[in-house]
Write a protein that holds these residues in place. Structure first.
Motif, PDB file in Angstrom:
ATOM      1  N   GLU A 137       0.801  -1.215   0.000  1.00  0.00           N
ATOM      2  CA  GLU A 137       0.000   0.000   0.000  1.00  0.00           C
ATOM      3  C   GLU A 137       0.837   1.269   0.000  1.00  0.00           C
ATOM      4  N   ASP A 138       2.118   1.176   0.292  1.00  0.00           N
ATOM      5  CA  ASP A 138       2.915   2.400   0.446  1.00  0.00           C
ATOM      6  C   ASP A 138       3.894   2.650  -0.692  1.00  0.00           C
ATOM      7  N   VAL A 139       4.080   1.672  -1.603  1.00  0.00           N
ATOM      8  CA  VAL A 139       5.080   1.834  -2.655  1.00  0.00           C
ATOM      9  C   VAL A 139       4.548   1.326  -3.982  1.00  0.00           C
ATOM     10  N   VAL A 140       4.919   2.069  -5.078  1.00  0.00           N
ATOM     11  CA  VAL A 140       4.655   1.607  -6.444  1.00  0.00           C
ATOM     12  C   VAL A 140       6.010   1.403  -7.116  1.00  0.00           C
ATOM     13  N   THR A 141       6.317   0.170  -7.482  1.00  0.00           N
ATOM     14  CA  THR A 141       7.600  -0.093  -8.121  1.00  0.00           C
ATOM     15  C   THR A 141       7.485   0.103  -9.626  1.00  0.00           C
ATOM     16  N   ARG A 142       8.649   0.223 -10.261  1.00  0.00           N
ATOM     17  CA  ARG A 142       8.670   0.342 -11.714  1.00  0.00           C
ATOM     18  C   ARG A 142       8.135  -0.939 -12.360  1.00  0.00           C
ATOM     19  N   VAL A 143       8.382  -2.084 -11.740  1.00  0.00           N
ATOM     20  CA  VAL A 143       7.860  -3.342 -12.267  1.00  0.00           C
ATOM     21  C   VAL A 143       6.339  -3.325 -12.249  1.00  0.00           C
ATOM     22  N   GLU A 144       5.779  -2.773 -11.164  1.00  0.00           N
ATOM     23  CA  GLU A 144       4.315  -2.693 -11.066  1.00  0.00           C
ATOM     24  C   GLU A 144       3.743  -1.749 -12.114  1.00  0.00           C
ATOM     25  N   LEU A 145       4.439  -0.650 -12.376  1.00  0.00           N
ATOM     26  CA  LEU A 145       3.972   0.263 -13.422  1.00  0.00           C
ATOM     27  C   LEU A 145       4.042  -0.417 -14.784  1.00  0.00           C
ATOM     28  N   ASP A 146       5.105  -1.193 -15.028  1.00  0.00           N
ATOM     29  CA  ASP A 146       5.180  -1.950 -16.284  1.00  0.00           C
ATOM     30  C   ASP A 146       4.003  -2.926 -16.390  1.00  0.00           C
ATOM     31  N   SER A 147       3.671  -3.570 -15.270  1.00  0.00           N
ATOM     32  CA  SER A 147       2.547  -4.514 -15.259  1.00  0.00           C
ATOM     33  C   SER A 147       1.231  -3.789 -15.550  1.00  0.00           C
ATOM     34  N   PHE A 148       1.111  -2.582 -15.008  1.00  0.00           N
ATOM     35  CA  PHE A 148      -0.120  -1.838 -15.242  1.00  0.00           C
ATOM     36  C   PHE A 148      -0.235  -1.437 -16.710  1.00  0.00           C
ATOM     37  N   ILE A 149       0.881  -1.026 -17.308  1.00  0.00           N
ATOM     38  CA  ILE A 149       0.872  -0.668 -18.732  1.00  0.00           C
ATOM     39  C   ILE A 149       0.481  -1.885 -19.572  1.00  0.00           C
ATOM     40  N   GLU A 150       1.030  -3.038 -19.212  1.00  0.00           N
ATOM     41  CA  GLU A 150       0.684  -4.271 -19.930  1.00  0.00           C
ATOM     42  C   GLU A 150      -0.791  -4.624 -19.726  1.00  0.00           C
ATOM     43  N   LEU A 151      -1.302  -4.418 -18.498  1.00  0.00           N
ATOM     44  CA  LEU A 151      -2.701  -4.706 -18.194  1.00  0.00           C
ATOM     45  C   LEU A 151      -3.630  -3.843 -19.045  1.00  0.00           C
ATOM     46  N   LEU A 152      -3.260  -2.562 -19.209  1.00  0.00           N
ATOM     47  CA  LEU A 152      -4.079  -1.679 -20.037  1.00  0.00           C
ATOM     48  C   LEU A 152      -4.168  -2.197 -21.467  1.00  0.00           C
ATOM     49  N   GLY A 153      -3.052  -2.712 -21.962  1.00  0.00           N
ATOM     50  CA  GLY A 153      -3.058  -3.232 -23.324  1.00  0.00           C
ATOM     51  C   GLY A 153      -3.992  -4.413 -23.494  1.00  0.00           C
ATOM     52  N   LYS A 154      -4.085  -5.243 -22.451  1.00  0.00           N
ATOM     53  CA  LYS A 154      -4.964  -6.403 -22.524  1.00  0.00           C
ATOM     54  C   LYS A 154      -6.420  -6.053 -22.238  1.00  0.00           C
ATOM     55  N   LEU A 155      -6.644  -4.995 -21.445  1.00  0.00           N
ATOM     56  CA  LEU A 155      -7.993  -4.665 -20.980  1.00  0.00           C
ATOM     57  C   LEU A 155      -8.879  -4.092 -22.076  1.00  0.00           C
ATOM     58  N   GLU A 156      -8.288  -3.424 -23.036  1.00  0.00           N
ATOM     59  CA  GLU A 156      -9.085  -2.699 -24.027  1.00  0.00           C
ATOM     60  C   GLU A 156     -10.083  -3.608 -24.750  1.00  0.00           C
ATOM     61  N   ALA A 157      -9.651  -4.788 -25.170  1.00  0.00           N
ATOM     62  CA  ALA A 157     -10.526  -5.679 -25.938  1.00  0.00           C
ATOM     63  C   ALA A 157     -11.731  -6.155 -25.127  1.00  0.00           C
ATOM     64  N   PRO A 158     -11.530  -6.717 -23.919  1.00  0.00           N
ATOM     65  CA  PRO A 158     -12.720  -7.144 -23.153  1.00  0.00           C
ATOM     66  C   PRO A 158     -13.609  -5.979 -22.745  1.00  0.00           C
ATOM     67  N   LEU A 159     -12.988  -4.811 -22.533  1.00  0.00           N
ATOM     68  CA  LEU A 159     -13.797  -3.648 -22.165  1.00  0.00           C
ATOM     69  C   LEU A 159     -14.682  -3.206 -23.324  1.00  0.00           C
ATOM     70  N   LEU A 160     -14.175  -3.386 -24.523  1.00  0.00           N
ATOM     71  CA  LEU A 160     -14.960  -2.988 -25.698  1.00  0.00           C
ATOM     72  C   LEU A 160     -16.188  -3.880 -25.908  1.00  0.00           C
ATOM     73  N   THR A 161     -16.234  -5.036 -25.258  1.00  0.00           N
ATOM     74  CA  THR A 161     -17.452  -5.854 -25.372  1.00  0.00           C
ATOM     75  C   THR A 161     -18.636  -5.163 -24.705  1.00  0.00           C
ATOM     76  N   MET A 162     -18.340  -4.159 -23.871  1.00  0.00           N
ATOM     77  CA  MET A 162     -19.397  -3.384 -23.217  1.00  0.00           C
ATOM     78  C   MET A 162     -19.820  -2.182 -24.051  1.00  0.00           C
ATOM     79  N   LYS A 163     -19.193  -2.011 -25.207  1.00  0.00           N
ATOM     80  CA  LYS A 163     -19.543  -0.867 -26.058  1.00  0.00           C
ATOM     81  C   LYS A 163     -21.015  -0.942 -26.456  1.00  0.00           C
ATOM     82  N   GLY A 164     -21.711   0.167 -26.297  1.00  0.00           N
ATOM     83  CA  GLY A 164     -23.127   0.223 -26.640  1.00  0.00           C
ATOM     84  C   GLY A 164     -24.052  -0.310 -25.559  1.00  0.00           C
TER      85      GLY A 164
END
Length: 769
Positions: A137-164
């Motif tokens: 809860e107190d630290v964000v590592t660079r590895v975690e930020l890399d993981s978040f960037i990767e997560l965003l790349g994967k999230l877009e497709a399933p999120l788009l199933t909610m389009k409309g």
């Protein structure tokens, strides 16, 4: 975990993006740290400028804009590139990591000038980070930020199933545009998205809780200021929280991936049930069989959801305190506006389960003794639901296939209906199948009754010798089926002459009084019972014995008698009186003052005129009665009116006025009277001969024996003397009548029977107080 939790997780990524971009990054880029500033974070590029469009891009998606897909892709791409630049050009106070304080100070000092991140909001952001990519809860590592960037790349497709589908899930769509297919598609998309969250994030190991999601939303609302979307969510959060506590408990205690998946799927299913309720079930007219099919499908889903809820599976009970809190919240939000106070609603449902299900035949338990809804309750309720569903399915299939259906058709088709092959019957447990077999026999028996309950096209009971040849509208058939279920429940809880089949049970007068007493306040609140009546149960019990088609005057009300009585009361005491009030309103007969039923008091002279002018329409379901009334002269009609008012007038009657209760009694009493004519006027000539009257004596024998000082002597003479004389006879009257009876007594008509009803009222019912 409930659906609201899943919804929070679905929104975490979007909210985090919003949090990065809310402050308009260009303000930071035009600023510079003051001399001597020791900030740990130093940004050296303007590569994050696109972040200022992220909120509007996400808004395109949330509002189901035609540019939703473009906007979402632009927002995700910008956020990914900005985070890469952020890591490239900044450093934290720890090696390869940023403390929570680093990030909060950076955004508040350089990016956010108007809206700043509070300590509370920063703490919630870090909890979301843990749920998404892990860590502390107190630290964000660079590895975690890399993981978040990767997560965003994967999230877009399933999120788009909610389009409309966003307007749909936020309950902003027009119900007229929503069908079952759209609701199913939305639920499928939510399940797909939840499956992605569970498989690609650290949520199953983060111990993220409901309270965390609630607090995050509140902090976010403080951060961004009042917003329609967040305001909508926050409005319904207390209700969602109560649903979550009821079905999932205070803490979900989910550990394994399987437990989380099951909880997420259950939550999505429940949310789908809520959407279907709001968009479809609430707007059904139930005039077509398709509406009832949809309702039954919804009830099936709801029953399964309750039975498979984590609390019911783990503890075998949904505790009463949680149910009460949920009811209070439903009332606070006015989800289902009603005149019944919440405390009375809570007391009534508890009494219903205690009296009808938990302790049949006992009145020892009170609402305070009710611990909660158990699996045992659900099993009984499921059985009664399936009993109703079986006959309703038959009606749905019949009316969907045939344009015109009569009672005779229903009898013929019911005999040939292969009810055993219905899917929900084939999968039912043996005890339920056994009850379904008995209930189906009872249902067919009601259709084959000598005088079946037949509703006409206007929702009024049709009473004529050949009524079973007339069209039986679908709405009337479904109402008949519903009243049968009410009778079954009453007999299950209060029947004290038990037999093998529930519908073979009988109820005594005392138990009928117990039933009325237990639910008296509820009956008064929904304006079914008149609060001025001291003992309405005694009167109603006698009416069932006297005026139901199958009334026999004994010390019991059979299920059939109660069933017929309920339908008579609905027809005369609801449908007809409402029809009359529409005309009274049009003719300006209504006063400003209102009675105990909150109905306008009526000018009696105006009522008399409207009633006389429209008699043929008011009693079109009673052709014999309509013909009789239409043929009356003014003098005869005045006599008829005087006699019907003798039966119907309240002790609190005010001259020149007439109340809803009195009009309701008029219409019901005339339906009662016609019921007697239908049963005993064998040649359908509109008159009752002495021979026909004698066949009615068994119905009134017990009543006469109780009131007569002669007890069982001269019952027949007392009854006939009362009918022909129109009053309660004395000894002198009897002596004179026996002499007169040596000659031809002649026939009696409806007016004579009306006088007898006045005698019955004065002898049976105590005056209202």
């Amino acid at each position: 975990m409930s659906f609201r939790e899943m919804q929070r997780h679905f929104g975490f990524v979007l909210v985090l993006i919003l949090g990065v971009s809310q402050g308009a990054c260009d303000r930071f880029l035009r600023s510079s740290p003051s001399n001597g500033d020791q900030d740990a974070l130093i940004l050296k590029t303007d590569e994050v400028g696109c972040l200022k469009t992220v909120p509007s891009d996400i808004q395109l998606f949330l509002e189901d804009s035609p540019q939703a897909e473009v906007g979402l892709h632009r927002a995700f791409s910008c956020t990914q590139e900005s985070l890469k630049a952020f890591m490239k050009y900044t450093r934290g106070s720890r090696e390869n990591a940023y403390t929570s304080r680093d990030i909060q100070h950076f955004f508040n000092r350089y990016l956010l000038k108007e809206n700043t991140i509070s300590d509370g909001f920063q703490a919630q952001i870090m909890k979301v980070k843990m749920a998404l990519v892990g860590g502390t809860e107190d630290v964000v590592t660079r590895v975690e930020l890399d993981s978040f960037i990767e997560l965003l790349g994967k999230l877009e497709a399933p999120l788009l199933t909610m389009k409309g589908k966003m307007d749909l899930v936020f309950f902003k769509s027009d119900p007229a545009t929503v069908n079952k297919e759209k609701l199913t598609a939305a639920s499928a998309s939510m399940k797909s998205l939840s499956a992605f969250i569970l498989s690609q994030t650290k949520i199953t190991s983060s111990r993220y809780q409901w309270v965390d999601g609630v607090q995050f939303l509140r902090e976010l609302n403080q951060f961004v200021g009042p917003a329609d979307s967040l305001g909508f969510v926050l409005k319904w959060l207390p209700l969602a929280e109560n649903v979550k506590v009821l079905f999932l408990g205070d803490n979900a205690h989910l550990v394994t991936q399987q437990e989380w998946t099951r909880a997420f799927d259950w939550a999505v299913d429940v949310f789908g049930i809520v959407m279907e309720l709001c968009y479809q079930v609430r707007h059904l007219s139930f005039s077509q069989s398709a509406s009832w099919d949809l309702l039954m499908d919804w009830l099936d889903q709801t029953l399964v959801a309750v039975q498979t809820s984590p609390q019911m599976i783990e503890k075998k009970i949904l505790d009463s305190h949680s149910i009460d809190r949920l009811i209070d919240e439903v009332y606070r939000l006015q989800v289902f506006p009603t005149s019944v106070p919440s405390d009375l609603a809570k007391e009534t449902y508890k009494k219903a389960l205690l009296r009808l299900v938990d302790r049949p035949g006992s009145r020892l338990g009170t609402a305070a003794d009710f611990a909660g809804l158990t699996q045992g309750h659900l099993q009984v309720l499921e059985k009664e639901y399936l009993v109703w569903k079986l006959s309703q399915t038959f009606l749905n299939q019949t009316y969907a296939k045939y344009k015109k259906v009569t009672t005779r058709n229903l009898r013929w088709l019911a005999d040939r209906f292969e009810w055993q092959k219905q899917k929900f019957v084939t999968v039912a447990d043996f005890p339920i199948k056994e009850e379904l077999a008995r209930s189906w026999k009872d249902f067919v028996g009601l259709l084959k009754n000598r005088n079946p309950v037949i509703y006409g096209t206007k929702g009024k009971l049709l009473m004529k010798p050949t009524g079973d040849k007339e069209a039986y509208p679908f709405g009337g058939a479904t109402l008949m089926n519903s009243t049968r279920s009410y009778v079954r429940l009453a007999m299950m809880g209060y029947g004290d002459h038990q037999k093998g089949s529930l519908f073979e049970n009988k109820i005594s007068e005392q138990r009928f009084k117990d039933l009325e007493e237990d639910f008296r306040e509820f009956g008064r609140q929904i304006r079914f019972l008149d609060p001025r009546q001291k003992d309405p149960a005694t009167r109603t019990f006698k009416e069932g014995n006297f005026f139901a088609y199958d009334g026999n005057g004994d010390d019991w009300l059979s299920s059939t008698e109660l069933f017929e009585l309920l339908n008579l009361m609905i027809s005369g005491g609801r449908t007809q009186v409402n029809e009359i009030y529409v005309d009274l309103d049009k003719e300006r007969c209504l006063l400003n003052d209102r009675d105990v039923f909150n109905k306008p008091i009526v000018r009696e002279g105006c009522f008399w005129r409207v009633f006389r002018q429209n008699i043929a329409r008011y009693f079109d379901h009673l052709p014999g009665m309509a013909k009789f009334l239409a043929g009356l002269s003014d003098k005869e009609f005045n006599l008829f009116y005087a006699n019907i008012m003798a039966v119907s007038r309240l002790d609190t009657h005010i001259s020149g006025q007439i109340e809803y209760a009195e009009i309701r009694t008029i219409t019901t009493a005339l339906d009662y009277l016609e019921s007697l004519m239908l049963v005993y006027d064998k040649n359908a000539d509109g008159r009752l001969s002495e021979a026909e009257l004698i066949t009615a004596i068994p119905r009134f024998r017990a009543f006469i024996e109780k009131l007569s000082p002669l007890r069982t002597w001269l019952v027949e003479d007392i009854f006939l003397c009362m009918v022909y004389g129109g009053k309660k006879p004395g000894m002198a009257d009897l002596a004179a009548f026996k002499f007169k009876r040596m000659t031809d007594l002649g026939d009696v008509g409806r007016l004579d029977l009306l006088k007898v009803m006045g005698v019955l009222k004065s002898s049976v019912v105590e005056p209202a107080r």
